[in-house]
Design an enzyme around this catalytic site. Sequence first.
Site, mmCIF file in Angstrom:
data_model
loop_
_atom_site.group_PDB
_atom_site.id
_atom_site.type_symbol
_atom_site.label_atom_id
_atom_site.label_comp_id
_atom_site.label_asym_id
_atom_site.label_seq_id
_atom_site.Cartn_x
_atom_site.Cartn_y
_atom_site.Cartn_z
ATOM 1 N N ASP A 123 1.985 22.977 -31.235
ATOM 2 C CA ASP A 123 2.768 23.073 -30.000
ATOM 3 C C ASP A 123 4.000 23.950 -30.187
ATOM 4 O O ASP A 123 4.350 24.324 -31.305
ATOM 5 C CB ASP A 123 3.182 21.660 -29.513
ATOM 6 C CG ASP A 123 3.757 20.787 -30.631
ATOM 7 O OD1 ASP A 123 4.038 21.310 -31.722
ATOM 8 O OD2 ASP A 123 3.916 19.581 -30.411
ATOM 9 N N ASN B 39 6.888 7.189 -28.908
ATOM 10 C CA ASN B 39 6.126 6.603 -27.793
ATOM 11 C C ASN B 39 4.610 6.780 -27.967
ATOM 12 O O ASN B 39 3.839 6.552 -27.046
ATOM 13 C CB ASN B 39 6.570 7.226 -26.452
ATOM 14 C CG ASN B 39 6.249 8.711 -26.370
ATOM 15 O OD1 ASN B 39 5.757 9.311 -27.333
ATOM 16 N ND2 ASN B 39 6.523 9.320 -25.229
ATOM 17 N N HIS C 192 3.040 9.660 -28.691
ATOM 18 C CA HIS C 192 2.488 10.991 -28.370
ATOM 19 C C HIS C 192 2.057 11.724 -29.642
ATOM 20 O O HIS C 192 2.581 11.470 -30.723
ATOM 21 C CB HIS C 192 3.457 11.832 -27.521
ATOM 22 C CG HIS C 192 4.640 12.421 -28.217
ATOM 23 N ND1 HIS C 192 5.919 12.328 -27.731
ATOM 24 C CD2 HIS C 192 4.749 13.158 -29.345
ATOM 25 C CE1 HIS C 192 6.749 12.968 -28.529
ATOM 26 N NE2 HIS C 192 6.060 13.478 -29.525
ATOM 27 N N GLU D 115 1.694 13.349 -23.986
ATOM 28 C CA GLU D 115 2.508 12.166 -23.732
ATOM 29 C C GLU D 115 1.657 11.037 -23.150
ATOM 30 O O GLU D 115 0.625 11.304 -22.510
ATOM 31 C CB GLU D 115 3.613 12.529 -22.719
ATOM 32 C CG GLU D 115 4.583 13.600 -23.201
ATOM 33 C CD GLU D 115 5.704 13.035 -24.078
ATOM 34 O OE1 GLU D 115 5.464 12.058 -24.813
ATOM 35 O OE2 GLU D 115 6.818 13.585 -24.016
HETATM 36 C C1 GLP Z 1 7.656 16.171 -31.518
HETATM 37 C C2 GLP Z 1 6.406 16.998 -31.768
HETATM 38 C C3 GLP Z 1 5.306 16.185 -32.389
HETATM 39 C C4 GLP Z 1 5.852 15.354 -33.526
HETATM 40 C C5 GLP Z 1 6.845 14.378 -32.985
HETATM 41 C C6 GLP Z 1 7.405 13.442 -34.039
HETATM 42 O O1 GLP Z 1 7.765 15.685 -30.230
HETATM 43 N N1 GLP Z 1 5.914 17.625 -30.588
HETATM 44 O O2 GLP Z 1 4.285 17.061 -32.834
HETATM 45 O O3 GLP Z 1 4.806 14.676 -34.169
HETATM 46 O O4 GLP Z 1 7.913 15.116 -32.413
HETATM 47 O O5 GLP Z 1 8.448 14.043 -34.731
HETATM 48 P P1 GLP Z 1 9.083 13.473 -36.036
HETATM 49 O O6 GLP Z 1 8.095 13.702 -37.118
HETATM 50 O O7 GLP Z 1 10.339 14.274 -36.219
HETATM 51 O O8 GLP Z 1 9.364 12.043 -35.802
#
Ligand code: GLP
Length: 239
Positions: free
Chosen positions: A67, A131, A133, A138
Amino acid sequence: MKIIICDSYKELSQKAADLVIDRMIRKPDLVLGLATGSSPEGLYANLVEAYREGRIDFGQASSYNLDEYVGIAHDHPQSYHRFMEDHLFSQVNLSRERIHFPDEEADFAHYDRAIEEAGGIDFQILGIGPNGHIAFNEPQDRLYLDTHVAQLTPSTIQANSRFFDSEDQVPRTAVTMGMGSIMKAKEILILANGPKKVEAVAPLLRGDRVYTGSPVSLCLLHPNCTLIVDREAAGDLAK
Ligand code: GLP
């Protein structure tokens, strides 16, 4: 789903790296699906170290990122291009022509076609949002299959604001691989650590149902998926 519970983030990152290194040695032209965020940072640091030690070579590998935010420049400190550059791409010999991001396609459907034409993703790395995702899919009633533009939920905007100066600066939309793009990967590795991930991880540890309110729960249907989680994220469900 194979579940590995670790005592620390260091151990989680080492186990994750061991898996990726094994797959890269077995298949030097591995097609990697890459995630950003804090969860895979330790894994990427270990891969850089393994590369420096000559244990792995990215010369024939290729990568497809999950993404990217809409509306911030690729060199913005919080852009996912920049994250990958800093944590992996600038430090290993992954060829520029074989690095791919979904927002670089004028037609997003082309991203899924390009992945297919490359033979599909061999190994997909995933983090989880608090959450539930994955990428920017989402929780909602209907989940998109293909790469698309997604609206971030207020809770994700708030969660991701820790990386920005203020919540106002967090982009409201992002280009993301869809659930179908992710589930087509031949192998998936999910990483989760810390107390903020307890609720997100719980459906995976219970493992008895999938629901669109927890996009990551759909990974329970995947035939070759591993979850590596630390004790803090596993919470009371850690055995
Ligand atoms: C973002 C990304 C996800 C990622 C998530 C968790 O929203 N789009 O791909 O997995 O955050 O991030 P973190 O690993 O910093 O908790």
